[in-house]
Design an enzyme around this catalytic site. Structure first.
Site, PDB file in Angstrom:
ATOM      1  N   GLU A  33     -69.436 -63.514 -15.985  1.00 35.42           N
ATOM      2  CA  GLU A  33     -68.900 -64.795 -15.524  1.00 35.42           C
ATOM      3  C   GLU A  33     -68.852 -64.854 -14.011  1.00 35.42           C
ATOM      4  O   GLU A  33     -69.177 -63.870 -13.334  1.00 35.42           O
ATOM      5  CB  GLU A  33     -67.491 -64.992 -16.097  1.00 35.42           C
ATOM      6  CG  GLU A  33     -66.531 -63.928 -15.582  1.00 35.42           C
ATOM      7  CD  GLU A  33     -65.124 -64.047 -16.148  1.00 35.42           C
ATOM      8  OE1 GLU A  33     -64.974 -64.544 -17.280  1.00 35.42           O
ATOM      9  OE2 GLU A  33     -64.187 -63.628 -15.454  1.00 35.42           O
ATOM     10  N   HIS A  79     -66.560 -67.095 -10.612  1.00 37.32           N
ATOM     11  CA  HIS A  79     -65.508 -68.034 -10.220  1.00 37.32           C
ATOM     12  C   HIS A  79     -65.365 -67.996  -8.714  1.00 37.32           C
ATOM     13  O   HIS A  79     -65.876 -67.096  -8.036  1.00 37.32           O
ATOM     14  CB  HIS A  79     -64.175 -67.701 -10.905  1.00 37.32           C
ATOM     15  CG  HIS A  79     -63.943 -66.238 -11.142  1.00 37.32           C
ATOM     16  ND1 HIS A  79     -63.778 -65.350 -10.105  1.00 37.32           N
ATOM     17  CD2 HIS A  79     -63.887 -65.496 -12.284  1.00 37.32           C
ATOM     18  CE1 HIS A  79     -63.616 -64.137 -10.609  1.00 37.32           C
ATOM     19  NE2 HIS A  79     -63.684 -64.189 -11.923  1.00 37.32           N
ATOM     20  N   HIS A 121     -61.952 -60.944  -6.839  1.00 43.36           N
ATOM     21  CA  HIS A 121     -61.214 -59.873  -7.500  1.00 43.36           C
ATOM     22  C   HIS A 121     -61.122 -58.679  -6.562  1.00 43.36           C
ATOM     23  O   HIS A 121     -62.099 -58.333  -5.895  1.00 43.36           O
ATOM     24  CB  HIS A 121     -61.962 -59.371  -8.745  1.00 43.36           C
ATOM     25  CG  HIS A 121     -61.857 -60.230  -9.964  1.00 43.36           C
ATOM     26  ND1 HIS A 121     -60.736 -60.911 -10.317  1.00 43.36           N
ATOM     27  CD2 HIS A 121     -62.755 -60.477 -10.951  1.00 43.36           C
ATOM     28  CE1 HIS A 121     -60.943 -61.552 -11.465  1.00 43.36           C
ATOM     29  NE2 HIS A 121     -62.176 -61.315 -11.858  1.00 43.36           N
ATOM     30  N   HIS A 153     -70.417 -61.438 -12.487  1.00 46.19           N
ATOM     31  CA  HIS A 153     -69.977 -60.045 -12.625  1.00 46.19           C
ATOM     32  C   HIS A 153     -69.549 -59.727 -14.056  1.00 46.19           C
ATOM     33  O   HIS A 153     -69.207 -60.606 -14.827  1.00 46.19           O
ATOM     34  CB  HIS A 153     -68.817 -59.761 -11.666  1.00 46.19           C
ATOM     35  CG  HIS A 153     -67.623 -60.624 -11.928  1.00 46.19           C
ATOM     36  ND1 HIS A 153     -67.540 -61.913 -11.459  1.00 46.19           N
ATOM     37  CD2 HIS A 153     -66.474 -60.401 -12.626  1.00 46.19           C
ATOM     38  CE1 HIS A 153     -66.392 -62.445 -11.842  1.00 46.19           C
ATOM     39  NE2 HIS A 153     -65.716 -61.547 -12.564  1.00 46.19           N
ATOM     40  N   CYS A 193     -56.638 -55.043 -11.532  1.00 42.99           N
ATOM     41  CA  CYS A 193     -57.374 -56.190 -11.000  1.00 42.99           C
ATOM     42  C   CYS A 193     -56.344 -57.093 -10.340  1.00 42.99           C
ATOM     43  O   CYS A 193     -55.420 -57.587 -10.992  1.00 42.99           O
ATOM     44  CB  CYS A 193     -58.113 -56.913 -12.119  1.00 42.99           C
ATOM     45  SG  CYS A 193     -58.900 -58.418 -11.524  1.00 42.99           S
TER      46      CYS A 193
END
Lengths: 521, 521
Positions: free
Chosen positions: A454, A456, A460, A494, A509
């Site tokens: 995915e 975004h 992270h 990723h 995370c």
């Protein structure tokens, strides 16, 4: 090139001189002899391209280079009407924006077509009301919202005076109201969206947004003149909330006759540019000063084509009642969101009856065609919370043989859209409204497990802790051993995998609390 | 109780009715019959306490309960002048605030006495100029600042059109300018402070603030009408920056004759309440519309006693030159910060000579008394950075035997104020302007080492990783083994220690990027 049109007072010579003064003031703000002496890039100084006579004096067109707006809504406003707001005899009456800037700002996420889909209302105007009065209990406010939803409001917004002193007070109030609206929706079978008033500042911004997300709220009411247009644009970019704008404090520029900014520009084009889906304004015939012509110009500015962005909802407040519906419908047409306050609250048979009578009036004029309401796909990595009770703040979180004291693992099930398997998550810090801008989570991948592939906007920070895993970022694969870190940049596709067949792979995370939802690669 | 005074038009009866309308509109915004039917807490509805005749019509005093402001600047503004900004014939001309609210907002951190101490100028007015023009290179802008500092400016602000497209552009520009000003200061021996224009939105707020802190910059110019007053207040609460306000876009309310807000309220009392140290306004006789009376009222509002907060600097722009100094000094007196642009930039012998002539004029009128400039103590846990080059973004940070690939340990030396010893820090993520709102650091305590005993508003998320340590939070001591977490709440006094005599104790510490400095317990 950005084109601004200013209405100017005085003789033609005075107006021409005033136009030159504005062009210089707004772009460079130095005496002209200095401006002309310095070697400046093309377009640094605004150019007057015409001064023509107009019924209310003169209209001057000034061209500014697009780069002078710095790609920021607040700077665009500063460029168009900042210092010259203090020059008497200068009123900003129109602005024409180049496609590149309109594309950069993107405009409303939902606008007219998006809200029609969300609500399943393909044709008729929308009915909106405001929860009042301030000062009563949360239960009473929720009852007001419930009556509005039961009666047939499509949108219910907070009164813009409902300002809480803390994120916790806000959370309690809006969660209760949202629940009441949801209960009403499940009784009527008709969608209805609740838009609480987001009066947060930088210190508590993320706490308010988290409360909104947790409660499943889909949109907010905001006051751009109080919050600033950069903050509005931030909401447009970094959340998927429906944005309704309240015009409070805008009267200063709007009511000027020979200074300020016209409603069609400030409450119309600018609101729409920064992503407002519905712009509230005082309707002609209500308590305020707008004429019918002003309202029509504003409605047009909100609906007319403007680059790739959606048209936005003119949201007139005041002047609408069961008796005035035909006249108002003739004026405004179907693409209108009616904000009705007093007429609904003061109905002799109560609020629900007040809402129902207005809804019936709209339906009898425009019909009651309905489509399935749009169900936005639930996204993958930020899976729906299964935690019923929020976690609690603990000063020390002791690591146990497996997991942590006081924290339960949340096991994910893939919903098919963005497949993953063998993933457990622990919410370690952040979910209890700790006053910090990030969340600390721990993920445990079973042997052979993997997260979704995915991307975004948010990044992270990954800290490997147990076992050995691998991570793929934009096609590059790296191994991760304990205490290795990985940074996943914005929009990098990723996935994290555990290739080991015997051992878990565990990693922390850390993410911004205020973040966007994952998308398919 | 908050008291607002509105100037109203019409006959006495009309004015009385308009005053009642304002009181209801601003507080509850529902028809009076509903307001009177609901059981509401004391003071929910504003009360008109008097309507008296005045040369420009009528003046009505309206009392609002203090709780209606919700302790937020934006809501205070909404309460005083939000919706009624759109009512013609209503102008907010004064406001009297209760001590409890003034104390809650606190007011300017420095104000007149604080800036006098920082600059070592006990008596005379300050001289300020603005770096221009936009469009030239960073080197040229730095040269302009250097000339202003060499000539004798006390404060140098950015032009408010200097809006960068990214934190990186901002960082490059302001770092270069700050260096030029610092170099000039070391040549003249006279303090001079550079105030860059902070035009950041929520998305890049922390990156801008970090650049400011890294460059050793002590204050900023902001535009409250663009940024929003809650954001201004946030800067006052969460940074120790000097705040200078620019009035751009304020002309809408200010220039109204029968609507809007007077300069003394908007650019005076409200600015001061939210913590502005110096409020810029257009001086009478300059390019804009303010009369001398307006300017004097505004200067008085900025300087008069207002609860525990410091008085703020009236900062008139325009109308000041070597020739007008005596007249202007008679009007404004010594507690004035003079913002001089054109007259300095267009001096025939250049900017430095322009600044010098103005400084000499001020000194010859007010004397040149000097005190030692105030040296604020450097705080402890957020020790001064020893990193010369920023870290770089790495997608993968490989753990080495000791430390991480691409990251160097920063060894702290205690400065004596908040003692600590045997502490190494690694900046793992965040220092390279990664777009996230937090920093990930790793601390390694030598055997017997400990951090400072300290407290701060921001919280820590601690993740133990190597060895065994102990943590004290508000007097409670806990051990920390690998993968234990600790949360340090706001203002909790805390210390982390390594009691082991043989092994290091290593832990991650994650903090908000935008955070306050540590204080002694």
């Amino acid at each position: 090139m950005i084109e601004a049109v200013y209405q100017l007072t005085g003789t033609k010579t005075e107006a021409q001189s005033l136009a030159e003064k504005v062009a210089l003031e707004q772009s460079l703000e130095v005496p002209r002899e200095i401006a002309e002496a310095a070697p400046l890039p093309e377009g640094t100084i605004g150019q007057v391209t015409g001064v023509t006579e107009h019924e209310e004096g003169w209209r001057a067109t000034v061209q500014y280079a697009t780069w002078l707006a710095s790609g920021r809504p607040s700077q665009l406003l500063n460029l168009l009407g900042g210092n010259c707001s203090m020059l008497p005899g200068v009123r900003l009456v129109d602005v024409r924006l180049p496609d590149e800037l309109v594309r950069e700002f993107a405009g409303p996420r939902y606008g007219i077509p998006g809200l029609r889909k969300l609500l399943g209302i393909p044709e008729r105007p929308l009915l909106c009301s405001a929860i009042k009065p301030r000062g009563v209990s949360n239960e009473q406010l929720a009852e007001v919202a419930s009556a509005m939803a039961l009666g047939g409001c499509d949108l219910i917004k907070d009164d813009h005076n409902l300002v809480d002193r803390s994120p916790q007070e806000f959370t309690n109030r809006v969660t209760q109201t949202q629940q009441a609206v949801q209960d009403a929706v499940s009784r009527t079978g008709r969608p209805c969206l609740y838009l609480p008033y987001l009066a947060a500042g930088p210190a508590d911004w993320s706490a308010y947004l988290e409360a909104i997300e947790k409660a499943g709220i889909r949109g907010v009411l905001i006051s751009p003149m109080l919050m600033g247009f950069d903050a509005v644009w931030h909401l447009r970019q970094h959340t998927d909330l429906i944005l309704m704008a309240h015009p409070t404090l805008a009267g200063g520029p709007l009511l000027g006759t020979h200074h300020g900014i016209t409603p069609a520009v400030l409450l119309g084009k600018i609101m729409r540019l920064v992503g407002i889906d519905a712009s509230v304004f005082p309707n002609a015939g209500g308590r305020f000063a707008f004429t019918q012509d002003i309202c029509m110009d504003l409605a047009k500015a909100l609906r007319d084509p403007l680059g790739p962005g959606q048209p936005a909802w003119p949201t007139p407040a005041g002047g609408m009642s069961v008796n005035s519906i035909d006249e108002q419908a003739d004026l405004y047409g179907p693409d209108t969101c009616w904000l009705v306050g007093g007429a609904m609250l003061s109905h002799p048979e109560g609020i629900e009856a007040g809402a129902a009578s207005l809804r019936e009036a709209l339906v009898s004029r425009f019909g009651d065609q309905r489509t399935d309401s749009y169900d936005p796909a639930v996204s993958a990595c930020e899976m729906p919370e299964d935690i019923k009770d929020p976690t609690t703040i603990q000063h020390i979180l002791k690591r146990l043989e497996s997991g942590w004291e006081g924290r339960e693992a949340i096991a994910y099930k893939s919903d098919g859209a963005l497949p993953f398997h063998g993933v457990k998550r622990f919410e370690l810090m952040g979910k209890s409204d700790e006053p910090m801008s990030f969340d600390v989570r721990y993920f445990e991948l079973d042997p052979g497990g993997c997260t979704s592939m995915e991307k975004h906007q948010h990044v992270h920070a990954i800290i490997a802790a147990e076992g050995k895993g691998e991570i793929e970022i934009s096609g590059n694969i790296s191994t991760l051993a304990p205490q290795d870190l990985a940074y996943i940049p914005p929009l990098a596709v990723h996935q994290i995998r555990n290739p080991d067949s015997d051992h878990h792979f565990g990693f922390y995370c850390i993410v911004d609390r205020d973040r966007d939802r994952p998308q398919a690669p």
